[in-house]
Scaffold this motif. Structure first.
Motif, PDB file in Angstrom:
ATOM      1  N   ASP A   1       0.860  -1.190   0.000  1.00  0.00           N
ATOM      2  CA  ASP A   1       0.000   0.000   0.000  1.00  0.00           C
ATOM      3  C   ASP A   1       0.894   1.237   0.000  1.00  0.00           C
ATOM      4  OD1 ASP A   1      -2.187   1.694   0.134  1.00  0.00           O
ATOM      5  OD2 ASP A   1      -2.404   1.514   2.303  1.00  0.00           O
ATOM      6  N   GLY A   2       1.776   1.302  -0.998  1.00  0.00           N
ATOM      7  CA  GLY A   2       2.671   2.452  -1.125  1.00  0.00           C
ATOM      8  C   GLY A   2       3.946   2.299  -0.321  1.00  0.00           C
ATOM      9  N   SER A   3       5.022   2.935  -0.824  1.00  0.00           N
ATOM     10  CA  SER A   3       6.304   3.012  -0.104  1.00  0.00           C
ATOM     11  C   SER A   3       6.910   1.640   0.211  1.00  0.00           C
ATOM     12  CB  SER A   3       6.136   3.818   1.195  1.00  0.00           C
ATOM     13  OG  SER A   3       5.543   5.069   0.928  1.00  0.00           O
ATOM     14  N   THR A   4       6.794   0.705  -0.721  1.00  0.00           N
ATOM     15  CA  THR A   4       7.303  -0.645  -0.425  1.00  0.00           C
ATOM     16  C   THR A   4       8.831  -0.688  -0.425  1.00  0.00           C
ATOM     17  OG1 THR A   4       7.241  -1.395  -2.727  1.00  0.00           O
ATOM     18  CG2 THR A   4       5.261  -1.769  -1.400  1.00  0.00           C
ATOM     19  N   ARG A   5       9.481   0.128  -1.290  1.00  0.00           N
ATOM     20  CA  ARG A   5      10.952   0.030  -1.343  1.00  0.00           C
ATOM     21  C   ARG A   5      11.571   0.492  -0.031  1.00  0.00           C
ATOM     22  NH1 ARG A   5      11.889   3.401  -6.535  1.00  0.00           N
ATOM     23  NH2 ARG A   5       9.711   2.830  -6.712  1.00  0.00           N
ATOM     24  N   VAL A   6      11.039   1.581   0.537  1.00  0.00           N
ATOM     25  CA  VAL A   6      11.629   2.074   1.798  1.00  0.00           C
ATOM     26  C   VAL A   6      11.296   1.132   2.962  1.00  0.00           C
ATOM     27  CG1 VAL A   6      11.930   4.479   1.151  1.00  0.00           C
ATOM     28  CG2 VAL A   6       9.729   3.753   2.089  1.00  0.00           C
ATOM     29  N   THR A   7      10.099   0.549   2.931  1.00  0.00           N
ATOM     30  CA  THR A   7       9.751  -0.425   3.980  1.00  0.00           C
ATOM     31  C   THR A   7      10.696  -1.625   3.869  1.00  0.00           C
ATOM     32  OG1 THR A   7       7.473   0.314   3.731  1.00  0.00           O
ATOM     33  CG2 THR A   7       7.814  -1.672   5.019  1.00  0.00           C
ATOM     34  N   GLY A   8      10.983  -2.039   2.637  1.00  0.00           N
ATOM     35  CA  GLY A   8      11.911  -3.149   2.405  1.00  0.00           C
ATOM     36  C   GLY A   8      13.322  -2.830   2.897  1.00  0.00           C
ATOM     37  N   ILE A   9      13.763  -1.604   2.709  1.00  0.00           N
ATOM     38  CA  ILE A   9      15.107  -1.201   3.171  1.00  0.00           C
ATOM     39  C   ILE A   9      15.171  -1.275   4.703  1.00  0.00           C
ATOM     40  CG2 ILE A   9      16.717   0.763   3.378  1.00  0.00           C
ATOM     41  CD1 ILE A   9      15.736   1.557   0.488  1.00  0.00           C
ATOM     42  N   ASN A  10      14.136  -0.769   5.374  1.00  0.00           N
ATOM     43  CA  ASN A  10      14.115  -0.824   6.844  1.00  0.00           C
ATOM     44  C   ASN A  10      14.160  -2.268   7.337  1.00  0.00           C
ATOM     45  OD1 ASN A  10      13.934   1.976   7.373  1.00  0.00           O
ATOM     46  ND2 ASN A  10      11.769   1.950   6.839  1.00  0.00           N
ATOM     47  N   ALA A  11      13.405  -3.137   6.656  1.00  0.00           N
ATOM     48  CA  ALA A  11      13.348  -4.540   7.081  1.00  0.00           C
ATOM     49  C   ALA A  11      14.678  -5.245   6.815  1.00  0.00           C
ATOM     50  CB  ALA A  11      12.207  -5.248   6.355  1.00  0.00           C
ATOM     51  N   LEU A  12      15.265  -5.005   5.641  1.00  0.00           N
ATOM     52  CA  LEU A  12      16.508  -5.714   5.306  1.00  0.00           C
ATOM     53  C   LEU A  12      17.675  -5.207   6.148  1.00  0.00           C
ATOM     54  CD1 LEU A  12      17.709  -7.959   3.669  1.00  0.00           C
ATOM     55  CD2 LEU A  12      17.983  -6.402   1.736  1.00  0.00           C
ATOM     56  N   SER A  13      17.660  -3.930   6.497  1.00  0.00           N
ATOM     57  CA  SER A  13      18.694  -3.391   7.373  1.00  0.00           C
ATOM     58  C   SER A  13      18.657  -4.122   8.723  1.00  0.00           C
ATOM     59  CB  SER A  13      18.441  -1.890   7.544  1.00  0.00           C
ATOM     60  OG  SER A  13      19.309  -1.338   8.483  1.00  0.00           O
ATOM     61  N   LEU A  14      17.449  -4.290   9.273  1.00  0.00           N
ATOM     62  CA  LEU A  14      17.300  -5.014  10.540  1.00  0.00           C
ATOM     63  C   LEU A  14      17.699  -6.485  10.388  1.00  0.00           C
ATOM     64  CD1 LEU A  14      13.885  -3.889  12.094  1.00  0.00           C
ATOM     65  CD2 LEU A  14      16.149  -3.738  13.138  1.00  0.00           C
ATOM     66  N   ALA A  15      17.329  -7.086   9.269  1.00  0.00           N
ATOM     67  CA  ALA A  15      17.652  -8.506   9.057  1.00  0.00           C
ATOM     68  C   ALA A  15      19.167  -8.703   8.955  1.00  0.00           C
ATOM     69  CB  ALA A  15      16.948  -9.011   7.794  1.00  0.00           C
ATOM     70  N   LEU A  16      19.863  -7.776   8.301  1.00  0.00           N
ATOM     71  CA  LEU A  16      21.335  -7.867   8.203  1.00  0.00           C
ATOM     72  C   LEU A  16      21.957  -7.773   9.593  1.00  0.00           C
ATOM     73  CD1 LEU A  16      21.847  -5.567   5.088  1.00  0.00           C
ATOM     74  CD2 LEU A  16      22.585  -7.954   5.214  1.00  0.00           C
ATOM     75  N   ALA A  17      21.419  -6.875  10.408  1.00  0.00           N
ATOM     76  CA  ALA A  17      21.952  -6.715  11.771  1.00  0.00           C
ATOM     77  C   ALA A  17      21.712  -7.979  12.584  1.00  0.00           C
ATOM     78  CB  ALA A  17      21.315  -5.500  12.439  1.00  0.00           C
TER      79      ALA A  17
END
Ligand code: ADP
Length: 240
Positions: free
Chosen positions: A131-147
Motif C-alpha cells: 500500500d505504497g512506499s514498499t521500497r523504503v519499507t523493504g530497506i528498513n526490514a533488510l537493514s534489521l535482518a542484516l543486523a
C-alpha cells in the motif's frame, strides 16, 4: 504519479487516512521471525508489510562471480501475487529488478564485507502487503535482518518516503497518495552519520520544496532508526 491530480487527498489539512502531513502510518517492527534464515525482520507501515531474510555469509557459486578481495551483497525484492488488490503476476519483472538494485545500493554503504572475500550475503525482501512506499519499507526490514544476521555494519539504514500531494508536503505516502501524487521521493539514510544512501524523486518540486522534504525525511528517518534499535534491543534483551 508526478502529475497534478484532481483527487482530493487532503481536506482541512487532514489526509484520507486521518494523518497530519508530517505523520507516518503506524509502524511495526519484529526481528528474528524466520528460523531458517541467519537474520530476518518484518516491518509494516500501515498496510504495507515487508518481510526480509538474510542468508550467509556463504560461499558464492558460480565461482566466476566471486570477488577475491571482498564479499558481495545480493538483494532480491519481490511483490507477492496476493500483496495487491488485483493479483500481481508472479515472478521478476522490470520494476522488481530495479528495486532489488536500488535496495542493495541503499544498504551497501552500511555493510563491511571486506573480511569476507569470495562469499555472498543474500538478502530477500518479500512484500506481502503493498500500500505504497514498499521500497523504503523493504530497506528498513533488510537493514534489521542484516543486523540480526550478525553482518558487520557501520550502522543501521533507515528509510522513508516523502512527497507532495494536493500542493502539501507530506511524509510516508500510502498507495492512493502515491498514485495521485505531484511528486514522491524515496530517501534512505544512516542518520547518525548524516549520510544519504538513497534519493529517488518522481515528479516536480521547487528547490525549496525539495529541501523542506529532505528535512522532513531526516526527522522521520531518525525516529525510524530509534525504533529499529529498540526492536534489536528487545530481541537480545536477556540473552546475555
Ligand atoms: P514503492 O512501493 O516503493 O512506492 P512504486 O512507486 O513503484 O514503489 O509503487 C507504488 C505503489 O503502487 C506500491 O507500493 C503498490 O501499492 C502499488 N503497486 C506497484 N506495483 C503494483 C502492481 N503490479 N499491481 C498493483 N499495485 C502495484
Amino acid at each position: 504519479m508526478g502529475k497534478k491530480s484532481d483527487t482530493e487527498l487532503i481536506i482541512g489539512g487532514i489526509r484520507i487516512d486521518k494523518r497530519l502531513p508530517d505523520q507516518t502510518r503506524e509502524i511495526k517492527m519484529k526481528v528474528g521471525n524466520i528460523l531458517s534464515a541467519n537474520g530476518s525482520a518484518e516491518v509494516s507501515f500501515g498496510n504495507t508489510t515487508a518481510l526480509a531474510s538474510v542468508h550467509g555469509p556463504r560461499q558464492l557459486f558460480p565461482r566466476h562471480l566471486q570477488e577475491s578481495q571482498t564479499g558481495i551483497l545480493r538483494v532480491r525484492y519481490n511483490m507477492a501475487p496476493f500483496s495487491v488488490d488485483e493479483r500481481k503476476s508472479p515472478g521478476p519483472d522490470r520494476r522488481s529488478t530495479e528495486l532489488s538494485k536500488v535496495i542493495r545500493l541503499a544498504l551497501e554503504p552500511a555493510v563491511f564485507l571486506d573480511d569476507y572475500p569470495k562469499v555472498t550475503v543474500d538478502g530477500f525482501v518479500e512484500i506481502i502487503q503493498a500500500d505504497g512506499s514498499t521500497r523504503v519499507t523493504g530497506i528498513n526490514a533488510l537493514s534489521l535482518a542484516l543486523a540480526t544476521a550478525g553482518i558487520p555494519m557501520k550502522d543501521l539504514v533507515a528509510a522513508c518516503s516523502v512527497g507532495k500531494i494536493n500542493g502539501t508536503l507530506v511524509v510516508d505516502l500510502n498507495g492512493e497518495e502515491d498514485n495521485n501524487s505531484e511528486s514522491d521521493v524515496a530517501v534512505a539514510m544512516i542518520p547518525n552519520r548524516n549520510l544519504v544512501t538513497l534519493l529517488q524523486m518522481d515528479g516536480m518540486l521547487t528547490k525549496e520544496e525539495l529541501m523542506h522534504l529532505l528535512d522532513l525525511a531526516k526527522k522521520t528517518c531518525k525516529k525510524i532508526y530509534e525504533m529499529q534499535r529498540e526492536a534489536l534491543l528487545e530481541k537480545y534483551k536477556g540473552e546475555e
